[in-house]
Design a protein around this motif. Structure first.
Motif, short mmCIF file in Angstrom:
data_model
loop_
_atom_site.label_atom_id
_atom_site.label_comp_id
_atom_site.label_asym_id
_atom_site.label_seq_id
_atom_site.Cartn_x
_atom_site.Cartn_y
_atom_site.Cartn_z
N PHE A 73 30.96 42.20 35.59
CA PHE A 73 30.79 40.75 35.75
C PHE A 73 29.64 40.23 34.88
O PHE A 73 29.70 39.11 34.37
N ALA A 89 30.11 36.11 34.34
CA ALA A 89 30.61 35.49 35.56
C ALA A 89 29.45 35.19 36.51
O ALA A 89 28.47 35.94 36.57
N ILE A 122 37.04 39.19 43.81
CA ILE A 122 37.32 38.55 42.53
C ILE A 122 37.63 37.06 42.73
O ILE A 122 37.23 36.22 41.92
N ALA A 160 35.57 34.16 40.99
CA ALA A 160 36.31 33.21 40.15
C ALA A 160 36.00 31.77 40.55
O ALA A 160 35.76 30.91 39.69
N LEU A 170 39.55 35.11 35.55
CA LEU A 170 39.46 35.89 36.78
C LEU A 170 40.52 35.48 37.80
O LEU A 170 40.90 36.27 38.66
#
Length: 479
Positions: A211, A216, A270, A274, A307
Motif C-alpha cells: 500500500f 494508498a 482492501i 479503497a 483498488l
C-alpha cells in the motif's frame, strides 16, 4: 534446468538490463547524452516488441518458479515498458532545460524498469522483494536529481526515509509468512497455508508495504512532496510505470498466494483502503493550487479506483484493473508531459494554476491535448479514462460491492471540479503578463499527440490493442 527457457521467459528484462549497462558504458566513455537517449529508446522498444508474443503464447513459470510468463505478467510488463518508453521520449527537452540531460539518468531509468519487470512477473516473495527494491532504489536517486532546490532534496529524503520504513514492514511480513508456511513461492505458500496468527500478521505487514508503494491512504503522505520535487517527466515515470508494476504484482499475490483465490479474508481491508484513498485523495486535490500537487493527489485517488477492482476479487475485476493501468498510463504521461513543456520555460513559475491563465489560446495544440488528458482523468466519455473506471466499477457491482461502486462514482464526480478548474484558467482567464513560450521539438509534440489520439481512440473503441486480450487475461489470472 532449461536455461534457454528461463532466459526467453524474462527476455524483455534482459534486453533492458543489457541496454542499461551499455548506457553506463557509453556515459563512462563520455559519449553524448543524445547517444544514450537514442540507445535507451531503441532498447525499450525492442523489449516491448519481445513481450508481445508472450501475451498470446503459453503461460507458466521460469527460474525454478520465481517468475511467471504469459497472461497477467506479460501484459503488465507491456504496460510498464509502454509507460517507460513514452516518459523517456518526452524527457530530453525537459531535462536539457534543467541541465540534467545525462546518460546516467537514462541508465537509472532503465535499471528501475528492470526492477519493475521483475516485480510485474514475480511468483516468489524473494523475486518480489528484489524487483521492488531495485525499482525503489533507482527511484530514490531520480527523485533527488534537482538537489540544489529545496523541493528536490526534500523529495529524495522523504522518499528514502519513508520507503526504508515501509521496506522494514514488507521484509518483516515476508519473514513471518516464511515462518508460518516454510515457503516463499506464491503457489507453495497458498498450498501450505493454514489459519494462524503468524500468517495473518505476515500477510498484513506485506500489504502495508504494498500500500505504501501504491500511495494508498493512510500510507500516502510521501506522494505529493515527492511528485512535486521530482523532475516532471520522471514524476510521470513514477506515477505510471512504477504504479503499474506494483499493481500487477498485487494481482499475482491476491490470486496465487493469499488464501482463497477470490480475495480471501482481505477483501474487506482492501475495500476500506479503497474508500479512504478515493475520498481523501479527491478531497485534498480539490484545494490544491499547485498543479503537480493536484495531479499527485489525483494519482492517490486513481489508486483508490484501481483498488475497487482488486476488492471485487474476480477475473472481471482483475481484468478491469489491467485495462485501467493501460488507460492511466496514456492519460497521466500525457498530462505530465504537457506540464513539463510549460515548465521548460525557465523564469516563469508554472507550478501555480494561475500561471496557466490564457495558455489555451497562446499554445492551442498543447492546450487541446492537456484538455483531452484532463477530461480522460476525470472519467468523462468518450475518453479512455471513462472506460477504465467503468470496467472496475462494473466489476465491483457484479461482485455485489454496490456501496463501494457508488462511493467510487461519487468520488470520481467530485474530481471533475479540479480537473476542469485547470481548463477554466486555460481558456476563460486572461494572462497576467505577456511572455514567449519555447517551441517544443517534433518528437516531443508527436509523442504527446500520439498519446492524445490513443486516449480518444480507446475511449471510442474500448478494446485493448489486441482484440480479445481481456478474455485471455481472465482465463490466465489463476495460473
Amino acid at each position: 534446468m532449461n536455461y534457454t527457457h528461463d532466459l526467453l521467459a524474462f527476455l524483455p528484462g534482459i534486453i533492458i538490463a543489457v541496454t542499461g549497462l551499455l548506457a553506463l558504458l557509453l556515459d563512462a566513455y563520455k559519449k553524448s547524452a543524445d547517444t544514450v537517449y537514442a540507445l535507451s529508446i531503441a532498447g525499450i522498444f525492442a523489449a516491448l516488441v519481445a513481450v508481445f508474443p508472450a501475451m498470446f503464447g503459453e503461460t507458466g513459470v521460469a527460474f525454478s518458479g520465481m517468475i511467471v510468463y504469459g497472461g497477467v505478467g506479460s501484459f503488465g510488463s507491456a504496460v510498464v515498458l509502454a509507460g517507460t518508453l513514452f516518459c523517456v521520449m518526452i524527457s530530453r527537452d525537459y531535462l536539457n532545460e534543467l541541465h540534467l540531460h545525462d546518460g546516467s539518468v537514462y541508465a537509472m531509468i532503465l535499471f528501475a524498469t528492470v526492477g519493475m519487470l521483475a516485480l510485474a512477473t514475480s511468483n516468489d516473495l524473494i523475486s518480489f522483494f528484489l524487483g521492488l527494491e531495485t525499482m525503489s532504489i533507482c527511484l530514490f536517486v531520480l527523485a533527488g536529481l534537482i538537489s540544489e532546490e529545496k523541493t528536490g532534496a526534500e523529495a529524495a529524503l522523504k522518499y528514502f526515509l519513508l520507503g526504508a520504513f515501509a521496506t522494514g514492514f514488507l521484509l518483516y511480513g515476508i519473514a513471518l509468512i516464511y515462518g508460518a508456511t516454510g515457503h516463499t513461492n506464491f503457489n507453495e505458500i497458498a498450498a501450505a497455508a493454514e489459519p494462524s496468527l503468524l500468517l495473518l500478521g505476515g500477510s498484513g505487514l506485506l500489504l502495508v508495504g504494498i500500500f505504501f508503494k501504491l500511495g494508498a491512504v493512510p500510507f500516502h503522505m510521501w506522494t505529493p512532496d515527492v511528485y512535486e520535487g521530482t523532475p516532471t517527466t520522471l514524476t510521470a515515470f513514477m506515477a505510471t510505470a512504477a504504479k503499474s508494476a506494483t499493481f500487477v504484482a498485487f494481482i499475482l499475490i491476491m490470486t496465487r498466494m493469499l488464501p482463497g483465490a477470490e480475495g480471501g479474508d482481505w477483501t474487506n481491508v482492501i475495500q476500506v483502503i479503497a474508500i479512504l484513498t478515493m475520498i481523501i485523495g479527491n478531497l485534498i486535490a480539490l484545494v490544491q493550487d499547485n498543479v503537480k500537487r493536484m495531479l499527485a493527489y489525483s494519482s492517490i485517488a486513481h489508486a483508490g479506483y484501481l483498488l475497487v477492482g482488486l476488492a471485487a476479487g474476480t477475473a472481471e475485476g482483475y481484468s478491469g484493473v489491467l485495462y485501467y493501468l493501460f488507460a492511466y498510463t496514456l492519460m497521466n504521461v500525457g498530462a505530465f508531459g504537457v506540464i513539463a513543456f510549460y515548465e521548460r520555460n525557465r523564469g516563469i513559475d508554472f507550478t501555480s494554476i494561475e500561471s496557466y491563465a490564457g495558455l489555451g489560446f497562446k499554445m492551442p495544440v498543447m492546450g487541446v491535448m492537456l484538455s483531452i488528458f484532463l477530461f480522460s482523468l476525470a472519467g468523462i466519455p468518450p475518453f479512455v479514462g471513462f472506460i477504465g473506471k467503468y470496467y472496475v466499477f462494473a466489476a465491483a457491482v457484479n461482485a455485489g460491492l454496490i456501496p463501494l461502486a457508488i462511493i467510487g462514482v461519487l468520488a470520481s464526480a467530485a474530481s471533475v471540479y479540479y480537473y476542469l478548474r485547470v481548463m477554466v484558467y486555460l481558456y476563460f482567464k486572461e494572462a497576467h503578463k505577456e511572455f514567449k513560450l519555447k517551441t517544443p521539438s517534433m518528437l516531443f509534440t508527436s509523442t504527446l499527440a500520439f498519446l492524445a489520439i490513443l486516449t480518444v481512440y480507446y475511449g471510442v473503441e474500448p478494446v485493448l490493442p489486441f482484440s480479445g486480450l481481456i478474455e485471455l487475461i481472465s482465463s490466465y489470472y489463476t495460473i
